[in-house]
Design a protein around this motif. Structure first.
Motif, PDB file in Angstrom:
ATOM      1  N   VAL A  27      -5.627  -3.568  -1.986  1.00  0.00           N
ATOM      2  CA  VAL A  27      -6.054  -2.327  -2.662  1.00  0.00           C
ATOM      3  C   VAL A  27      -7.443  -2.542  -3.255  1.00  0.00           C
ATOM      4  N   ILE A  28      -8.364  -1.639  -2.919  1.00  0.00           N
ATOM      5  CA  ILE A  28      -9.730  -1.703  -3.445  1.00  0.00           C
ATOM      6  C   ILE A  28     -10.121  -0.311  -3.944  1.00  0.00           C
ATOM      7  N   PHE A  29     -10.800  -0.264  -5.078  1.00  0.00           N
ATOM      8  CA  PHE A  29     -11.315   1.013  -5.590  1.00  0.00           C
ATOM      9  C   PHE A  29     -12.835   0.959  -5.612  1.00  0.00           C
ATOM     10  N   THR A  30     -13.479   1.930  -4.984  1.00  0.00           N
ATOM     11  CA  THR A  30     -14.941   1.940  -4.885  1.00  0.00           C
ATOM     12  C   THR A  30     -15.606   2.801  -5.950  1.00  0.00           C
TER      13      THR A  30
ATOM     14  N   GLU B  91     -13.429   6.252  -3.664  1.00  0.00           N
ATOM     15  CA  GLU B  91     -12.298   6.203  -2.743  1.00  0.00           C
ATOM     16  C   GLU B  91     -11.362   5.058  -3.126  1.00  0.00           C
ATOM     17  N   VAL B  92     -10.109   5.204  -2.725  1.00  0.00           N
ATOM     18  CA  VAL B  92      -9.169   4.087  -2.750  1.00  0.00           C
ATOM     19  C   VAL B  92      -9.059   3.568  -1.322  1.00  0.00           C
ATOM     20  N   LEU B  93      -9.358   2.296  -1.159  1.00  0.00           N
ATOM     21  CA  LEU B  93      -9.237   1.679   0.164  1.00  0.00           C
ATOM     22  C   LEU B  93      -7.933   0.895   0.207  1.00  0.00           C
ATOM     23  N   LEU B  94      -7.073   1.246   1.139  1.00  0.00           N
ATOM     24  CA  LEU B  94      -5.786   0.560   1.293  1.00  0.00           C
ATOM     25  C   LEU B  94      -5.726  -0.129   2.647  1.00  0.00           C
ATOM     26  N   LEU B  95      -5.403  -1.422   2.625  1.00  0.00           N
ATOM     27  CA  LEU B  95      -5.141  -2.121   3.874  1.00  0.00           C
ATOM     28  C   LEU B  95      -3.831  -1.567   4.439  1.00  0.00           C
ATOM     29  N   ASP B  96      -3.899  -0.923   5.599  1.00  0.00           N
ATOM     30  CA  ASP B  96      -2.733  -0.255   6.177  1.00  0.00           C
ATOM     31  C   ASP B  96      -1.726  -1.294   6.645  1.00  0.00           C
ATOM     32  N   GLN B  97      -0.677  -1.483   5.850  1.00  0.00           N
ATOM     33  CA  GLN B  97       0.287  -2.533   6.147  1.00  0.00           C
ATOM     34  C   GLN B  97       1.210  -2.190   7.311  1.00  0.00           C
ATOM     35  N   THR B  98       1.231  -0.923   7.723  1.00  0.00           N
ATOM     36  CA  THR B  98       2.032  -0.565   8.899  1.00  0.00           C
ATOM     37  C   THR B  98       1.350  -1.000  10.196  1.00  0.00           C
ATOM     38  N   LYS B  99       0.070  -1.336  10.118  1.00  0.00           N
ATOM     39  CA  LYS B  99      -0.678  -1.738  11.308  1.00  0.00           C
ATOM     40  C   LYS B  99      -0.728  -3.253  11.492  1.00  0.00           C
TER      41      LYS B  99
ATOM     42  N   TYR C 186      -8.486  -0.518   7.005  1.00  0.00           N
ATOM     43  CA  TYR C 186      -8.421   0.078   5.676  1.00  0.00           C
ATOM     44  C   TYR C 186      -8.420   1.599   5.773  1.00  0.00           C
ATOM     45  N   LEU C 187      -7.484   2.214   5.057  1.00  0.00           N
ATOM     46  CA  LEU C 187      -7.473   3.666   4.927  1.00  0.00           C
ATOM     47  C   LEU C 187      -8.423   4.057   3.801  1.00  0.00           C
ATOM     48  N   LYS C 188      -9.188   5.115   3.997  1.00  0.00           N
ATOM     49  CA  LYS C 188     -10.105   5.610   2.979  1.00  0.00           C
ATOM     50  C   LYS C 188      -9.524   6.886   2.382  1.00  0.00           C
ATOM     51  N   LEU C 189      -9.012   6.776   1.160  1.00  0.00           N
ATOM     52  CA  LEU C 189      -8.296   7.880   0.530  1.00  0.00           C
ATOM     53  C   LEU C 189      -9.160   8.492  -0.566  1.00  0.00           C
ATOM     54  N   LYS C 190      -9.309   9.810  -0.504  1.00  0.00           N
ATOM     55  CA  LYS C 190     -10.269  10.493  -1.372  1.00  0.00           C
ATOM     56  C   LYS C 190      -9.632  11.272  -2.512  1.00  0.00           C
ATOM     57  N   ASN C 191      -8.305  11.380  -2.528  1.00  0.00           N
ATOM     58  CA  ASN C 191      -7.658  12.097  -3.628  1.00  0.00           C
ATOM     59  C   ASN C 191      -6.263  11.528  -3.874  1.00  0.00           C
TER      60      ASN C 191
END
Length: 338
Positions: free
Chosen positions: A16-19, A22-30, A37-42
């Motif tokens: 988990v990283i916060f920029t 955005e919240v960047l999540l290492l997609d553990q399903t992959k 990393y998923l780039k989540l904006k909300n």
């Protein structure tokens, strides 16, 4: 240098990283095939990622949620009504995860007293990240005292780096600290159906850090213990009640029963929830039948059948040899109620 870059010397895996935007999540399903990393904006996107297991493990879920609240505070310009609504959405994603509820309530208390909600929520989330890293290191240090050079340790599911801030969670951190002390540890890892967190995630972590590891099927645990192949068991916990009852990935209880039969120490690492008196008070998440029926995109069972899939089970405290926390190692009788 970003906030998260300050921890590079610890070799975090950074789930988990916060920029700040955005919240960047290492997609553990992959994993293990793809490191994306998923780039989540909300906050809504973060909640969906938690619910769909893109991020999992008590600590990592908690950090994703608090950074989701940071996004909510930033995007809403500090609107408390919106922040509280998003907090409830996040709480409903994984009802068994104690750290999730505790951290969200902490963030809300900060926000309610703040004159600059967006800034203070972000700082509080960063503080929780730092404290999580410190907790992982302390748990590793405390837990390493229970293991000897040459031990073969069985673990279940994933309570390592991917399940927390990235140092090692509450299991891999123990193995990392054992190595620092010159203790060579071999790890047996259950595949952990149906999401295969052991096979996909724990083995990926152990390989990253160069540990000797063996993958076994979930139903081979008893055989391996019977043949003297396991010296000790170490598992994490999504919630530990005040009396020492443990909620963890379904299958943990069966491992504890087998360990008791074969006189193998059964250790649990995690954080105590003193507000939960016993395991009877812990809500067990029941997940979708599709997660059992579908594997690798293909149906593996006949149509029109019933499925029951509890994601967790409760291991009674009498099967737990010791509980490892950041504050030390505790042995029976357990009484964390204060």
């Amino acid at each position: 240098m970003s906030f998260h870059d300050k921890f590079d010397d610890l070799k975090l895996l950074k789930p988990v990283i916060f920029t700040g935007k955005e919240v960047l999540l290492l997609d553990q399903t992959k994993l293990p095939e793809t490191e994306k990393y998923l780039k989540l904006k909300n906050c809504g996107e973060v909640a969906k990622a938690i619910k769909t297991m893109k991020v999992r493990g008590g600590g990592a879920i908690m950090l994703a949620a608090v950074y989701g609240l940071a996004l909510s505070a930033i995007n809403s310009k500090g609107n408390l009504k919106i922040l509280k609504k998003d907090a409830e959405i996040l709480k409903n994603t994984r009802p068994t995860a104690a750290a999730l509820f505790q951290a969200i309530d902490f963030i809300l208390r900060i926000a309610e007293k703040s004159s600059n909600v967006a800034e203070d929520v972000q700082q509080a989330a960063n503080w929780l990240f730092k404290k999580t890293v410190e907790m992982e290191i302390k748990v590793g240090e405390n837990g390493s005292k229970l293991f000897e050079d040459g031990d073969t340790v069985l673990t279940h599911c994933n309570a390592g780096a991917l399940a927390a801030a990235g140092y090692g969670g509450v299991t891999l951190s123990v193995f990392r600290k054992c190595r620092e002390k010159g203790k060579k540890i071999k790890v047996f890892v259950t595949e952990t159906r149906p999401y295969l967190q052991g096979a996909r995630l724990t083995l990926w972590e152990l390989k990253k850090f160069g540990f000797d590891a063996v993958l076994i099927t979930d139903n081979a645990v008893g055989y391996c213990m019977q043949k003297g192949m396991i010296d000790k068991v170490l598992v994490g916990a999504d919630r530990i009640a005040a009396n020492g009852d443990v909620a963890n990935k379904v299958g943990t209880y069966l491992i504890a029963l087998a360990a008791k039969k074969h006189k193998i120490p059964f250790y649990v690492s995690g954080t105590i929830d003193p507000k939960t008196k016993t395991g009877d008070e812990i809500k067990i998440e029941i997940r979708s039948p599709e997660e059992v029926l579908i594997f690798n995109g293909k149906r593996i069972a006949p149509k029109n059948i019933k499925v029951f899939y509890p994601a967790f089970d409760i291991t009674p405290h009498e099967y737990v040899t010791a509980i490892i926390t950041k504050d030390g190692v505790f042995k029976p009788p357990y009484n964390f109620g204060g």
